[in-house]
Design a protein around this motif. Structure first.
Motif, PDB file in Angstrom:
ATOM      1  N   LEU A   3       0.839  -1.193   0.000  1.00 18.95           N
ATOM      2  CA  LEU A   3       0.000   0.000   0.000  1.00 18.95           C
ATOM      3  C   LEU A   3       0.879   1.251   0.000  1.00 18.95           C
ATOM      4  O   LEU A   3       0.695   2.177  -0.799  1.00 18.95           O
ATOM      5  CB  LEU A   3      -0.904  -0.044   1.232  1.00 18.95           C
ATOM      6  N   LEU A   4       1.839   1.274   0.912  1.00 20.06           N
ATOM      7  CA  LEU A   4       2.821   2.355   0.989  1.00 20.06           C
ATOM      8  C   LEU A   4       4.203   1.726   1.026  1.00 20.06           C
ATOM      9  O   LEU A   4       4.459   0.827   1.828  1.00 20.06           O
ATOM     10  CB  LEU A   4       2.601   3.203   2.248  1.00 20.06           C
ATOM     11  N   ASP A   5       5.090   2.208   0.166  1.00 23.95           N
ATOM     12  CA  ASP A   5       6.447   1.668   0.101  1.00 23.95           C
ATOM     13  C   ASP A   5       7.434   2.833   0.075  1.00 23.95           C
ATOM     14  O   ASP A   5       7.426   3.644  -0.863  1.00 23.95           O
ATOM     15  CB  ASP A   5       6.620   0.792  -1.138  1.00 23.95           C
ATOM     16  N   ILE A   6       8.253   2.934   1.125  1.00 23.81           N
ATOM     17  CA  ILE A   6       9.218   4.028   1.263  1.00 23.81           C
ATOM     18  C   ILE A   6      10.624   3.461   1.106  1.00 23.81           C
ATOM     19  O   ILE A   6      10.987   2.495   1.789  1.00 23.81           O
ATOM     20  CB  ILE A   6       9.090   4.699   2.650  1.00 23.81           C
ATOM     21  N   LYS A   7      11.405   4.074   0.238  1.00 24.92           N
ATOM     22  CA  LYS A   7      12.783   3.618   0.025  1.00 24.92           C
ATOM     23  C   LYS A   7      13.752   4.776   0.284  1.00 24.92           C
ATOM     24  O   LYS A   7      13.729   5.794  -0.413  1.00 24.92           O
ATOM     25  CB  LYS A   7      12.960   3.090  -1.399  1.00 24.92           C
ATOM     26  N   LEU A  28      10.667   1.464   4.599  1.00 27.13           N
ATOM     27  CA  LEU A  28       9.640   0.634   5.222  1.00 27.13           C
ATOM     28  C   LEU A  28       8.452   0.524   4.285  1.00 27.13           C
ATOM     29  O   LEU A  28       8.335   1.274   3.316  1.00 27.13           O
ATOM     30  CB  LEU A  28       9.206   1.191   6.584  1.00 27.13           C
ATOM     31  N   SER A  29       7.572  -0.412   4.580  1.00 30.35           N
ATOM     32  CA  SER A  29       6.354  -0.575   3.782  1.00 30.35           C
ATOM     33  C   SER A  29       5.235  -1.085   4.667  1.00 30.35           C
ATOM     34  O   SER A  29       5.475  -1.646   5.743  1.00 30.35           O
ATOM     35  CB  SER A  29       6.584  -1.557   2.625  1.00 30.35           C
ATOM     36  N   VAL A  30       4.006  -0.860   4.231  1.00 31.53           N
ATOM     37  CA  VAL A  30       2.833  -1.386   4.927  1.00 31.53           C
ATOM     38  C   VAL A  30       1.842  -1.880   3.882  1.00 31.53           C
ATOM     39  O   VAL A  30       1.701  -1.270   2.815  1.00 31.53           O
ATOM     40  CB  VAL A  30       2.195  -0.319   5.849  1.00 31.53           C
ATOM     41  N   ARG A  33      -4.712  -4.021   5.177  1.00 34.44           N
ATOM     42  CA  ARG A  33      -5.173  -4.789   6.340  1.00 34.44           C
ATOM     43  C   ARG A  33      -4.062  -5.110   7.340  1.00 34.44           C
ATOM     44  O   ARG A  33      -4.237  -5.955   8.214  1.00 34.44           O
ATOM     45  CB  ARG A  33      -5.875  -6.089   5.899  1.00 34.44           C
ATOM     46  N   GLU A  34      -2.934  -4.427   7.226  1.00 34.16           N
ATOM     47  CA  GLU A  34      -1.809  -4.680   8.121  1.00 34.16           C
ATOM     48  C   GLU A  34      -1.614  -3.501   9.064  1.00 34.16           C
ATOM     49  O   GLU A  34      -1.830  -2.349   8.688  1.00 34.16           O
ATOM     50  CB  GLU A  34      -0.531  -4.907   7.318  1.00 34.16           C
ATOM     51  N   VAL A  35      -1.196  -3.790  10.308  1.00 37.50           N
ATOM     52  CA  VAL A  35      -0.825  -2.749  11.259  1.00 37.50           C
ATOM     53  C   VAL A  35       0.688  -2.786  11.431  1.00 37.50           C
ATOM     54  O   VAL A  35       1.244  -3.776  11.913  1.00 37.50           O
ATOM     55  CB  VAL A  35      -1.514  -2.945  12.622  1.00 37.50           C
ATOM     56  N   GLY A 204     -10.761  -2.638   6.808  1.00 36.15           N
ATOM     57  CA  GLY A 204      -9.687  -3.260   6.040  1.00 36.15           C
ATOM     58  C   GLY A 204      -8.578  -2.305   5.641  1.00 36.15           C
ATOM     59  O   GLY A 204      -7.921  -2.494   4.611  1.00 36.15           O
ATOM     60  N   MET A 205      -8.355  -1.271   6.439  1.00 37.95           N
ATOM     61  CA  MET A 205      -7.312  -0.290   6.125  1.00 37.95           C
ATOM     62  C   MET A 205      -5.938  -0.839   6.480  1.00 37.95           C
ATOM     63  O   MET A 205      -5.792  -1.713   7.328  1.00 37.95           O
ATOM     64  CB  MET A 205      -7.527   0.984   6.946  1.00 37.95           C
ATOM     65  N   GLY A 206      -4.910  -0.280   5.847  1.00 33.33           N
ATOM     66  CA  GLY A 206      -3.573  -0.403   6.383  1.00 33.33           C
ATOM     67  C   GLY A 206      -3.428   0.658   7.464  1.00 33.33           C
ATOM     68  O   GLY A 206      -4.030   1.734   7.363  1.00 33.33           O
ATOM     69  N   MET A 207      -2.658   0.368   8.509  1.00 33.05           N
ATOM     70  CA  MET A 207      -2.487   1.361   9.576  1.00 33.05           C
ATOM     71  C   MET A 207      -1.038   1.386  10.034  1.00 33.05           C
ATOM     72  O   MET A 207      -0.411   0.337  10.204  1.00 33.05           O
ATOM     73  CB  MET A 207      -3.402   1.076  10.765  1.00 33.05           C
TER      74      MET A 207
END
Length: 284
Positions: A3-7, A28-30, A33-35, A204-207
């Motif tokens: 969903l979000l990917d930071i490099k 980091l990444s998220v 549906r993941e916390v 069902g969000m990423g958080m």
């Protein structure tokens, strides 16, 4: 796809003493549906990292990265107007100080209405009904009456519920919660955490949960990133982190928990000497 990917995110500020690197090549990444918990002591760059992603740092901050990808788009390189359409709608943030984050000059109902007006096609009556629905969803009593309340007329816990209502107003794909229980008493902290976890699971969000409280990490997170002095020290699933921490800093954090006390005095982070190089183990 994440969903979000930071490099390799880096954030620097110019100060009287020179350049301050608040975030140093963090990746980091998220997922949906993941916390993901970002944990570390005050000043470790947790909040600055996410404010940079949201585009909410002052213009004097220098933000660079190989990429910051959200829903497949590199949001650092988007035109400002297009980025604003994403922030507040698909990506939303709950800030540390709810009373300070709400505008004291406007009612809480008006402030949520502004969010809905910017990001939806609802008419005035529909926006009012949606605001009442949101207040009821976050457990505010007498939801209709609360529309006309100003922030100073509400408790800290109630203002935090308003902030959560504002953040979820447009059903975001990613919710960033920045120390959401810091200024609240213990009973209200539990209520707010339970509320956030239930909303995240229901929608069902990423958080991303930013915190320095390892108890919150243990109860809410699927995966954990540990930061210190702007660096990522370790990344692991929550069970592995608690049972088998890899970095010396993570071990020191866990040793400082009251339940891990082995003598008359708890270890403190002042006693800790950081290894020169951050942990670079493979992500699980």
């Amino acid at each position: 796809m994440a969903l979000l990917d930071i490099k390799n995110l880096t954030v620097e500020f110019d100060t009287a003493g020179g350049t301050l690197r608040a975030v140093d090549r963090v990746s980091l990444s998220v997922n949906e549906r993941e916390v993901l918990a970002i944990v570390g002591e005050s000043g470790s760059g947790k909040s600055v990292s996410m404010l940079a992603v949201m585009g909410l740092l002052p213009w004097t901050a220098k933000v660079t990265a190989d990429s910051v990808t959200f829903l497949g788009r590199d949001i650092l390189n988007l035109p400002p107007a297009e980025r604003r359409r994403i922030v507040g709608k698909d990506m939303a943030m709950i800030f540390q100080e709810p009373v300070a984050s709400l505008n004291p000059c406007f009612t809480v109902g008006f402030q949520i209405d502004e969010t809905l007006k910017m990001h939806t096609d609802l008419n005035r009556r529909q926006r009012r009904d949606r605001t009442v629905e949101l207040f009821e969803a976050v457990g505010l009593p007498n939801a209709s009456d609360r529309l006309r309340a100003f922030p100073h007329q509400m408790s800290g816990g109630q203002c935090q519920r308003v902030m959560i209502a504002m953040a979820i107003a447009c059903n975001p794909k990613l919710l960033i919660a920045d120390e959401p229980t810091t200024a609240l008493d213990v009973t209200i902290q539990r209520q707010i955490l339970d509320l956030l976890v239930s909303i995240q699971a229901e929608k069902g969000m990423g958080m991303i949960m930013i915190t320095h409280d390892m108890g919150v990490v243990a109860e809410t997170a699927d995966r954990v990133v540990v930061q210190y002095k702007g660096r990522k020290m370790e990344e692991a699933d929550v069970l592995s982190l608690f049972e088998n921490p890899k970095s010396a800093y993570t071990k020191a954090l866990l040793a400082a928990l009251p339940e891990n006390a082995t003598g008359d005095r708890l270890p403190t982070m002042v006693d800790f000497s950081l290894d020169d190089a951050p942990y670079t183990g493979a992500r699980p």
